[in-house]
Design a protein around this motif. Structure first.
Motif, PDB file in Angstrom:
ATOM      1  N   ARG A  75       0.834  -1.204   0.000  1.00 48.85           N
ATOM      2  CA  ARG A  75       0.000   0.000   0.000  1.00 48.85           C
ATOM      3  C   ARG A  75       0.872   1.259   0.000  1.00 48.85           C
ATOM      4  NH1 ARG A  75      -5.251  -0.152   1.944  1.00 48.85           N
ATOM      5  NH2 ARG A  75      -5.202   1.983   1.154  1.00 48.85           N
ATOM      6  N   PHE A  76       0.281   2.393  -0.438  1.00 51.49           N
ATOM      7  CA  PHE A  76       0.973   3.680  -0.464  1.00 51.49           C
ATOM      8  C   PHE A  76       1.483   4.050   0.930  1.00 51.49           C
ATOM      9  CE2 PHE A  76       0.363   8.533  -0.813  1.00 51.49           C
ATOM     10  CZ  PHE A  76       1.616   8.728  -1.347  1.00 51.49           C
ATOM     11  N   ARG A  77       0.697   3.716   1.976  1.00 52.46           N
ATOM     12  CA  ARG A  77       1.085   4.060   3.354  1.00 52.46           C
ATOM     13  C   ARG A  77       2.389   3.388   3.778  1.00 52.46           C
ATOM     14  NH1 ARG A  77      -3.978   0.860   5.145  1.00 52.46           N
ATOM     15  NH2 ARG A  77      -3.251  -1.262   4.929  1.00 52.46           N
ATOM     16  N   ASP A  78       2.808   2.309   3.079  1.00 57.67           N
ATOM     17  CA  ASP A  78       4.035   1.588   3.429  1.00 57.67           C
ATOM     18  C   ASP A  78       5.305   2.279   2.927  1.00 57.67           C
ATOM     19  OD1 ASP A  78       2.369  -0.386   4.526  1.00 57.67           O
ATOM     20  OD2 ASP A  78       2.215  -1.431   2.609  1.00 57.67           O
ATOM     21  N   ALA A 110      -3.066   9.152 -11.508  1.00 60.16           N
ATOM     22  CA  ALA A 110      -3.976   8.379 -10.664  1.00 60.16           C
ATOM     23  C   ALA A 110      -3.219   7.282  -9.939  1.00 60.16           C
ATOM     24  CB  ALA A 110      -5.086   7.781 -11.508  1.00 60.16           C
ATOM     25  N   MET A 111      -3.612   7.049  -8.702  1.00 56.94           N
ATOM     26  CA  MET A 111      -3.032   5.949  -7.938  1.00 56.94           C
ATOM     27  C   MET A 111      -4.174   5.189  -7.278  1.00 56.94           C
ATOM     28  SD  MET A 111       0.023   5.982  -5.160  1.00 56.94           S
ATOM     29  CE  MET A 111      -0.759   7.248  -4.171  1.00 56.94           C
ATOM     30  N   GLN A 112      -4.346   3.941  -7.678  1.00 57.53           N
ATOM     31  CA  GLN A 112      -5.350   3.067  -7.074  1.00 57.53           C
ATOM     32  C   GLN A 112      -4.653   2.333  -5.945  1.00 57.53           C
ATOM     33  OE1 GLN A 112      -6.048   1.036 -10.793  1.00 57.53           O
ATOM     34  NE2 GLN A 112      -8.032   2.033 -11.027  1.00 57.53           N
ATOM     35  N   ASP A 113      -5.104   2.568  -4.736  1.00 60.33           N
ATOM     36  CA  ASP A 113      -4.372   2.116  -3.555  1.00 60.33           C
ATOM     37  C   ASP A 113      -5.260   1.207  -2.700  1.00 60.33           C
ATOM     38  OD1 ASP A 113      -2.404   2.018  -1.554  1.00 60.33           O
ATOM     39  OD2 ASP A 113      -3.194   3.797  -0.558  1.00 60.33           O
ATOM     40  N   GLY A 114      -5.200  -0.103  -2.962  1.00 60.55           N
ATOM     41  CA  GLY A 114      -6.007  -1.056  -2.195  1.00 60.55           C
ATOM     42  C   GLY A 114      -6.971  -1.820  -3.081  1.00 60.55           C
ATOM     43  N   PRO A 115      -7.471  -2.980  -2.622  1.00 59.43           N
ATOM     44  CA  PRO A 115      -8.272  -3.871  -3.473  1.00 59.43           C
ATOM     45  C   PRO A 115      -9.577  -3.261  -3.973  1.00 59.43           C
ATOM     46  CG  PRO A 115      -8.306  -4.599  -1.179  1.00 59.43           C
ATOM     47  CD  PRO A 115      -7.260  -3.547  -1.284  1.00 59.43           C
ATOM     48  N   GLU A 116     -10.248  -2.411  -3.165  1.00 57.43           N
ATOM     49  CA  GLU A 116     -11.553  -1.848  -3.564  1.00 57.43           C
ATOM     50  C   GLU A 116     -11.426  -0.677  -4.537  1.00 57.43           C
ATOM     51  OE1 GLU A 116     -12.624  -4.716  -1.606  1.00 57.43           O
ATOM     52  OE2 GLU A 116     -11.742  -3.337  -0.178  1.00 57.43           O
ATOM     53  N   SER A 117     -10.205  -0.231  -4.803  1.00 58.96           N
ATOM     54  CA  SER A 117     -10.034   0.912  -5.696  1.00 58.96           C
ATOM     55  C   SER A 117      -9.819   0.457  -7.143  1.00 58.96           C
ATOM     56  CB  SER A 117      -8.837   1.746  -5.243  1.00 58.96           C
ATOM     57  OG  SER A 117      -7.650   1.005  -5.399  1.00 58.96           O
TER      58      SER A 117
ATOM     59  N   GLN B  92      -0.294  11.257   1.755  1.00 58.70           N
ATOM     60  CA  GLN B  92      -0.144   9.939   2.379  1.00 58.70           C
ATOM     61  C   GLN B  92      -0.748   9.941   3.797  1.00 58.70           C
ATOM     62  OE1 GLN B  92       3.786   8.713   3.633  1.00 58.70           O
ATOM     63  NE2 GLN B  92       3.530   6.696   2.723  1.00 58.70           N
ATOM     64  N   ASN B  96      -4.269   7.967   5.099  1.00 59.90           N
ATOM     65  CA  ASN B  96      -4.341   7.054   6.249  1.00 59.90           C
ATOM     66  C   ASN B  96      -5.502   7.414   7.174  1.00 59.90           C
ATOM     67  OD1 ASN B  96      -2.120   5.697   5.363  1.00 59.90           O
ATOM     68  ND2 ASN B  96      -0.688   6.641   6.793  1.00 59.90           N
ATOM     69  N   SER B 106      -9.686   1.004   0.952  1.00 64.10           N
ATOM     70  CA  SER B 106      -8.898   1.395  -0.222  1.00 64.10           C
ATOM     71  C   SER B 106      -8.978   2.902  -0.406  1.00 64.10           C
ATOM     72  CB  SER B 106      -9.452   0.729  -1.486  1.00 64.10           C
ATOM     73  OG  SER B 106      -9.418  -0.669  -1.346  1.00 64.10           O
ATOM     74  N   LEU B 107      -8.049   3.413  -1.217  1.00 63.29           N
ATOM     75  CA  LEU B 107      -8.038   4.842  -1.541  1.00 63.29           C
ATOM     76  C   LEU B 107      -7.808   5.034  -3.026  1.00 63.29           C
ATOM     77  CD1 LEU B 107      -5.582   6.005   1.280  1.00 63.29           C
ATOM     78  CD2 LEU B 107      -7.997   6.604   1.194  1.00 63.29           C
ATOM     79  N   THR B 108      -8.348   6.108  -3.575  1.00 63.92           N
ATOM     80  CA  THR B 108      -7.967   6.539  -4.915  1.00 63.92           C
ATOM     81  C   THR B 108      -7.411   7.948  -4.815  1.00 63.92           C
ATOM     82  OG1 THR B 108      -9.684   5.222  -5.963  1.00 63.92           O
ATOM     83  CG2 THR B 108      -8.769   7.016  -7.265  1.00 63.92           C
ATOM     84  N   PHE B 109      -6.202   8.134  -5.305  1.00 65.06           N
ATOM     85  CA  PHE B 109      -5.588   9.457  -5.379  1.00 65.06           C
ATOM     86  C   PHE B 109      -5.638   9.886  -6.840  1.00 65.06           C
ATOM     87  CE2 PHE B 109      -3.439   9.524  -1.207  1.00 65.06           C
ATOM     88  CZ  PHE B 109      -3.495   8.181  -0.870  1.00 65.06           C
TER      89      PHE B 109
END
Lengths: 154, 154
Positions: A75-78, A110-117, B92, B96, B106-109
């Motif tokens: 994930r982006f948070r990592d 665009a950044m899809q961050d996580g399974p639901e995105s 970031q 969170n 999840s997130l979308t940026f």
């Protein structure tokens, strides 16, 4: 130097250090990791100590490229703060070149961050310019585009 | 200190320095600029020396917030490297908190950069979690949400 920053004194230590260097060099030359995929250097057109940029196998639009951290994360948070800085400073440079090269006037990042995105690989960053396209491209086609983009940074 | 980093010695110099500080403080307290809009501090929930984050008047989904550079710019390419770093390090942190607060997974940026990308204000950054929503919100509603989010950073 070993992990604690000391230069090895024994023959065994020196050999281990040499092997470490070889592995790092090989890793640097032979492959990049993008999520679960191994990336060939021929499709990479820019690299720093923390990030790399590559062309896309199936671009959504011409000029749809990816900017990734070298260290694989889920994930982006990592990402560490210096990795975040480097990633988006590279995205800015790449965006300028992509807009110029593909004669665009705008960009979407665009950044899809996580399974639901809608994320299918673990971390990606896009720059889009132009009209939709959905074809799969050959390795030669990708390497040629990467080579054209690489020239802007040399 | 004046622009060259020297402490003023004359009475006039000291007065000028005091006025500069007042202006900066007033600017910091009274308004933020987001594209062509003036933003009230009540809707801002995080601020650094270079960036700020605010809640949305018309969130596309709950948890749709904006992260902006303090210096107004027309395009992403106009930001300096330290502004880019600060903006995305803030994104970031905000991501969170938004994911936690809105119980997302999840997130979308997204950053629409230029007129052809659908950009309506000059620079924005989104974090989205949850279900679609299209209602316009009152200032009180926005201030209440900003206050809840602000608490995570204190």
């Amino acid at each position: 130097m070993d992990r604690r920053g000391k230069r090895p004194r024994t023959r065994r230590g020196k050999m281990r250090r040499l092997l470490q260097l070889c592995r790092l060099e090989l890793h640097g030359r032979m492959s990049f990791i993008f999520g679960q995929h191994l990336i060939k250097p021929s499709v990479v057109f820019l690299r720093t100590e923390l990030s790399f940029a590559l062309v896309n196998r199936k671009p959504v639009v011409p000029g749809h490229v990816l900017v990734c951290p070298l260290r694989p994360v889920e994930r982006f948070r990592d990402l560490h703060p210096n990795e975040v800085a480097d990633l988006f400073q590279m995205a800015q440079k790449v965006g300028n070149v992509v807009e110029k090269h593909f004669k665009g006037t705008s960009l979407t990042f665009a950044m899809q961050d996580g399974p639901e995105s809608g994320q299918t690989v673990w971390l990606q960053k896009h720059d889009k310019v132009g009209d939709p396209s959905t074809k799969w491209r050959s390795e030669d086609e990708m390497a040629a585009e990467a080579s054209e983009l690489r020239a802007y940074f040399q």
